[in-house]
Design a protein around this motif. Structure first.
Motif, PDB file in Angstrom:
ATOM      1  N   THR A  33       0.817  -1.215   0.000  1.00 61.84           N
ATOM      2  CA  THR A  33       0.000   0.000   0.000  1.00 61.84           C
ATOM      3  C   THR A  33       0.850   1.264   0.000  1.00 61.84           C
ATOM      4  O   THR A  33       0.594   2.187  -0.779  1.00 61.84           O
ATOM      5  CB  THR A  33      -0.953   0.008   1.215  1.00 61.84           C
ATOM      6  OG1 THR A  33      -1.673  -1.222   1.243  1.00 61.84           O
ATOM      7  CG2 THR A  33      -1.919   1.162   1.153  1.00 61.84           C
ATOM      8  N   ALA A  34       1.860   1.322   0.850  1.00 57.59           N
ATOM      9  CA  ALA A  34       2.708   2.524   0.948  1.00 57.59           C
ATOM     10  C   ALA A  34       3.502   2.739  -0.335  1.00 57.59           C
ATOM     11  O   ALA A  34       3.639   3.883  -0.800  1.00 57.59           O
ATOM     12  CB  ALA A  34       3.643   2.417   2.145  1.00 57.59           C
ATOM     13  N   LEU A  35       4.019   1.674  -0.922  1.00 56.08           N
ATOM     14  CA  LEU A  35       4.778   1.808  -2.166  1.00 56.08           C
ATOM     15  C   LEU A  35       3.864   2.233  -3.309  1.00 56.08           C
ATOM     16  O   LEU A  35       4.216   3.115  -4.096  1.00 56.08           O
ATOM     17  CB  LEU A  35       5.504   0.502  -2.502  1.00 56.08           C
ATOM     18  CG  LEU A  35       6.399   0.529  -3.744  1.00 56.08           C
ATOM     19  CD1 LEU A  35       7.452   1.635  -3.651  1.00 56.08           C
ATOM     20  CD2 LEU A  35       7.063  -0.820  -3.945  1.00 56.08           C
ATOM     21  N   ASP A  36       2.691   1.648  -3.397  1.00 55.36           N
ATOM     22  CA  ASP A  36       1.727   2.027  -4.430  1.00 55.36           C
ATOM     23  C   ASP A  36       1.355   3.510  -4.308  1.00 55.36           C
ATOM     24  O   ASP A  36       1.305   4.229  -5.310  1.00 55.36           O
ATOM     25  CB  ASP A  36       0.467   1.172  -4.355  1.00 55.36           C
ATOM     26  CG  ASP A  36       0.699  -0.277  -4.772  1.00 55.36           C
ATOM     27  OD1 ASP A  36       1.813  -0.600  -5.226  1.00 55.36           O
ATOM     28  OD2 ASP A  36      -0.237  -1.075  -4.628  1.00 55.36           O
ATOM     29  N   SER A  37       1.107   3.959  -3.091  1.00 60.15           N
ATOM     30  CA  SER A  37       0.755   5.365  -2.863  1.00 60.15           C
ATOM     31  C   SER A  37       1.900   6.291  -3.253  1.00 60.15           C
ATOM     32  O   SER A  37       1.678   7.346  -3.856  1.00 60.15           O
ATOM     33  CB  SER A  37       0.402   5.601  -1.397  1.00 60.15           C
ATOM     34  OG  SER A  37      -0.773   4.923  -1.064  1.00 60.15           O
ATOM     35  N   ALA A  38       3.126   5.903  -2.910  1.00 59.45           N
ATOM     36  CA  ALA A  38       4.297   6.716  -3.243  1.00 59.45           C
ATOM     37  C   ALA A  38       4.488   6.803  -4.757  1.00 59.45           C
ATOM     38  O   ALA A  38       4.819   7.871  -5.289  1.00 59.45           O
ATOM     39  CB  ALA A  38       5.541   6.142  -2.571  1.00 59.45           C
ATOM     40  N   ALA A  74      12.537   5.265  -0.404  1.00 65.80           N
ATOM     41  CA  ALA A  74      12.536   4.864   1.002  1.00 65.80           C
ATOM     42  C   ALA A  74      11.712   3.591   1.221  1.00 65.80           C
ATOM     43  O   ALA A  74      12.156   2.667   1.920  1.00 65.80           O
ATOM     44  CB  ALA A  74      11.993   5.993   1.877  1.00 65.80           C
ATOM     45  N   GLU A  75      10.536   3.520   0.634  1.00 64.03           N
ATOM     46  CA  GLU A  75       9.665   2.349   0.830  1.00 64.03           C
ATOM     47  C   GLU A  75      10.238   1.118   0.142  1.00 64.03           C
ATOM     48  O   GLU A  75      10.191   0.011   0.686  1.00 64.03           O
ATOM     49  CB  GLU A  75       8.251   2.636   0.352  1.00 64.03           C
ATOM     50  CG  GLU A  75       7.274   1.501   0.592  1.00 64.03           C
ATOM     51  CD  GLU A  75       7.121   1.071   2.053  1.00 64.03           C
ATOM     52  OE1 GLU A  75       6.651  -0.063   2.282  1.00 64.03           O
ATOM     53  OE2 GLU A  75       7.460   1.842   2.969  1.00 64.03           O
ATOM     54  N   ALA A  76      10.791   1.283  -1.050  1.00 66.06           N
ATOM     55  CA  ALA A  76      11.396   0.147  -1.760  1.00 66.06           C
ATOM     56  C   ALA A  76      12.605  -0.379  -0.983  1.00 66.06           C
ATOM     57  O   ALA A  76      12.813  -1.593  -0.886  1.00 66.06           O
ATOM     58  CB  ALA A  76      11.793   0.554  -3.173  1.00 66.06           C
ATOM     59  N   SER A  77      13.382   0.521  -0.405  1.00 68.79           N
ATOM     60  CA  SER A  77      14.534   0.117   0.411  1.00 68.79           C
ATOM     61  C   SER A  77      14.077  -0.635   1.659  1.00 68.79           C
ATOM     62  O   SER A  77      14.701  -1.620   2.070  1.00 68.79           O
ATOM     63  CB  SER A  77      15.357   1.337   0.821  1.00 68.79           C
ATOM     64  OG  SER A  77      15.949   1.915  -0.305  1.00 68.79           O
ATOM     65  N   ARG A  78      12.994  -0.166   2.265  1.00 70.58           N
ATOM     66  CA  ARG A  78      12.457  -0.849   3.445  1.00 70.58           C
ATOM     67  C   ARG A  78      12.006  -2.257   3.082  1.00 70.58           C
ATOM     68  O   ARG A  78      12.314  -3.228   3.787  1.00 70.58           O
ATOM     69  CB  ARG A  78      11.287  -0.062   4.047  1.00 70.58           C
ATOM     70  CG  ARG A  78      10.777  -0.645   5.369  1.00 70.58           C
ATOM     71  CD  ARG A  78       9.435  -0.052   5.760  1.00 70.58           C
ATOM     72  NE  ARG A  78       8.347  -0.499   4.910  1.00 70.58           N
ATOM     73  CZ  ARG A  78       7.775  -1.718   4.979  1.00 70.58           C
ATOM     74  NH1 ARG A  78       8.206  -2.619   5.832  1.00 70.58           N
ATOM     75  NH2 ARG A  78       6.772  -2.027   4.174  1.00 70.58           N
ATOM     76  N   LEU A  79      11.292  -2.385   1.980  1.00 70.66           N
ATOM     77  CA  LEU A  79      10.829  -3.709   1.534  1.00 70.66           C
ATOM     78  C   LEU A  79      12.006  -4.625   1.219  1.00 70.66           C
ATOM     79  O   LEU A  79      11.976  -5.816   1.545  1.00 70.66           O
ATOM     80  CB  LEU A  79       9.926  -3.571   0.304  1.00 70.66           C
ATOM     81  CG  LEU A  79       8.524  -3.050   0.559  1.00 70.66           C
ATOM     82  CD1 LEU A  79       7.851  -2.664  -0.749  1.00 70.66           C
ATOM     83  CD2 LEU A  79       7.699  -4.065   1.315  1.00 70.66           C
ATOM     84  N   GLU A  80      13.038  -4.079   0.604  1.00 68.88           N
ATOM     85  CA  GLU A  80      14.237  -4.868   0.297  1.00 68.88           C
ATOM     86  C   GLU A  80      14.859  -5.407   1.587  1.00 68.88           C
ATOM     87  O   GLU A  80      15.200  -6.582   1.673  1.00 68.88           O
ATOM     88  CB  GLU A  80      15.248  -4.002  -0.457  1.00 68.88           C
ATOM     89  CG  GLU A  80      16.550  -4.717  -0.773  1.00 68.88           C
ATOM     90  CD  GLU A  80      17.558  -3.810  -1.441  1.00 68.88           C
ATOM     91  OE1 GLU A  80      18.313  -4.317  -2.283  1.00 68.88           O
ATOM     92  OE2 GLU A  80      17.603  -2.601  -1.130  1.00 68.88           O
ATOM     93  N   ARG A  81      14.999  -4.528   2.588  1.00 66.23           N
ATOM     94  CA  ARG A  81      15.577  -4.929   3.877  1.00 66.23           C
ATOM     95  C   ARG A  81      14.766  -6.033   4.543  1.00 66.23           C
ATOM     96  O   ARG A  81      15.309  -7.051   4.963  1.00 66.23           O
ATOM     97  CB  ARG A  81      15.630  -3.711   4.810  1.00 66.23           C
ATOM     98  CG  ARG A  81      16.979  -3.282   5.214  1.00 66.23           C
ATOM     99  CD  ARG A  81      17.020  -2.143   6.231  1.00 66.23           C
ATOM    100  NE  ARG A  81      15.817  -1.409   6.532  1.00 66.23           N
ATOM    101  CZ  ARG A  81      15.394  -0.335   5.864  1.00 66.23           C
ATOM    102  NH1 ARG A  81      16.071   0.127   4.838  1.00 66.23           N
ATOM    103  NH2 ARG A  81      14.294   0.284   6.222  1.00 66.23           N
ATOM    104  N   VAL A  82      13.460  -5.836   4.617  1.00 66.79           N
ATOM    105  CA  VAL A  82      12.572  -6.802   5.264  1.00 66.79           C
ATOM    106  C   VAL A  82      12.570  -8.129   4.508  1.00 66.79           C
ATOM    107  O   VAL A  82      12.666  -9.197   5.112  1.00 66.79           O
ATOM    108  CB  VAL A  82      11.131  -6.233   5.355  1.00 66.79           C
ATOM    109  CG1 VAL A  82      10.140  -7.292   5.788  1.00 66.79           C
ATOM    110  CG2 VAL A  82      11.079  -5.053   6.304  1.00 66.79           C
ATOM    111  N   ASN A  83      12.482  -8.064   3.204  1.00 65.74           N
ATOM    112  CA  ASN A  83      12.403  -9.257   2.374  1.00 65.74           C
ATOM    113  C   ASN A  83      13.694 -10.081   2.414  1.00 65.74           C
ATOM    114  O   ASN A  83      13.649 -11.304   2.459  1.00 65.74           O
ATOM    115  CB  ASN A  83      12.107  -8.870   0.928  1.00 65.74           C
ATOM    116  CG  ASN A  83      11.940 -10.066   0.023  1.00 65.74           C
ATOM    117  OD1 ASN A  83      10.927 -10.747   0.074  1.00 65.74           O
ATOM    118  ND2 ASN A  83      12.939 -10.340  -0.797  1.00 65.74           N
ATOM    119  N   ASN A  84      14.830  -9.417   2.386  1.00 63.37           N
ATOM    120  CA  ASN A  84      16.105 -10.105   2.227  1.00 63.37           C
ATOM    121  C   ASN A  84      16.731 -10.622   3.514  1.00 63.37           C
ATOM    122  O   ASN A  84      17.748 -11.308   3.459  1.00 63.37           O
ATOM    123  CB  ASN A  84      17.097  -9.198   1.494  1.00 63.37           C
ATOM    124  CG  ASN A  84      16.666  -8.938   0.074  1.00 63.37           C
ATOM    125  OD1 ASN A  84      15.846  -9.659  -0.482  1.00 63.37           O
ATOM    126  ND2 ASN A  84      17.205  -7.900  -0.520  1.00 63.37           N
TER     127      ASN A  84
END
Length: 90
Positions: A6-11, A34-44
Motif C-alpha cells: 500500500t505505501a509503495l503504491d501510494s508513493a 525509502a519504501e522500496a529500500s524498506r521492503l528490500e531490507r525486510v524481504n532479504n
C-alpha cells in the motif's frame, strides 16, 4: 513472503501526480526510494545472495500491478509511466 504494498503504491502514484515519469525518475522519488529500500531490507533478511530481491524489482513489480489494475499506464520508453487519464500531461 507476502508484503503490504500500500505505501509503495501510494508513493508511486504520488510521484506520477505531476506528470509522466520514466522508471528512473520514479525510482529516485524520495518516498518511493525509502519504501522500496524498506521492503528490500525486510524481504532479504536471512536469505542467500541468490534469493535476495533488489529494491528496483519491488518498484517494477508494483508498476506492472498498478498497470494491470488500471491505475497507471506505460506510454513509451522515453516518456515512461503516467496516472490513468494523465498520459498527455507533460
Amino acid at each position: 513472503m507476502k508484503h503490504d504494498y500500500t505505501a509503495l503504491d501510494s508513493a508511486i502514484k504520488e510521484a506520477l501526480k505531476s506528470g509522466p515519469k520514466t522508471f528512473r525518475n520514479i525510482e529516485s522519488y524520495p518516498k518511493v526510494k525509502a519504501e522500496a529500500s524498506r521492503l528490500e531490507r525486510v524481504n532479504n533478511e536471512g536469505l542467500t545472495v541468490y534469493e535476495k530481491k533488489d529494491a528496483w524489482r519491488f518498484i517494477d513489480t508494483r508498476l506492472q500491478a498498478l498497470r494491470k489494475k488500471g491505475d497507471i499506464s506505460h506510454i513509451d520508453q522515453s516518456t515512461g509511466w503516467a496516472l490513468k487519464g494523465h498520459e498527455n500531461m507533460r
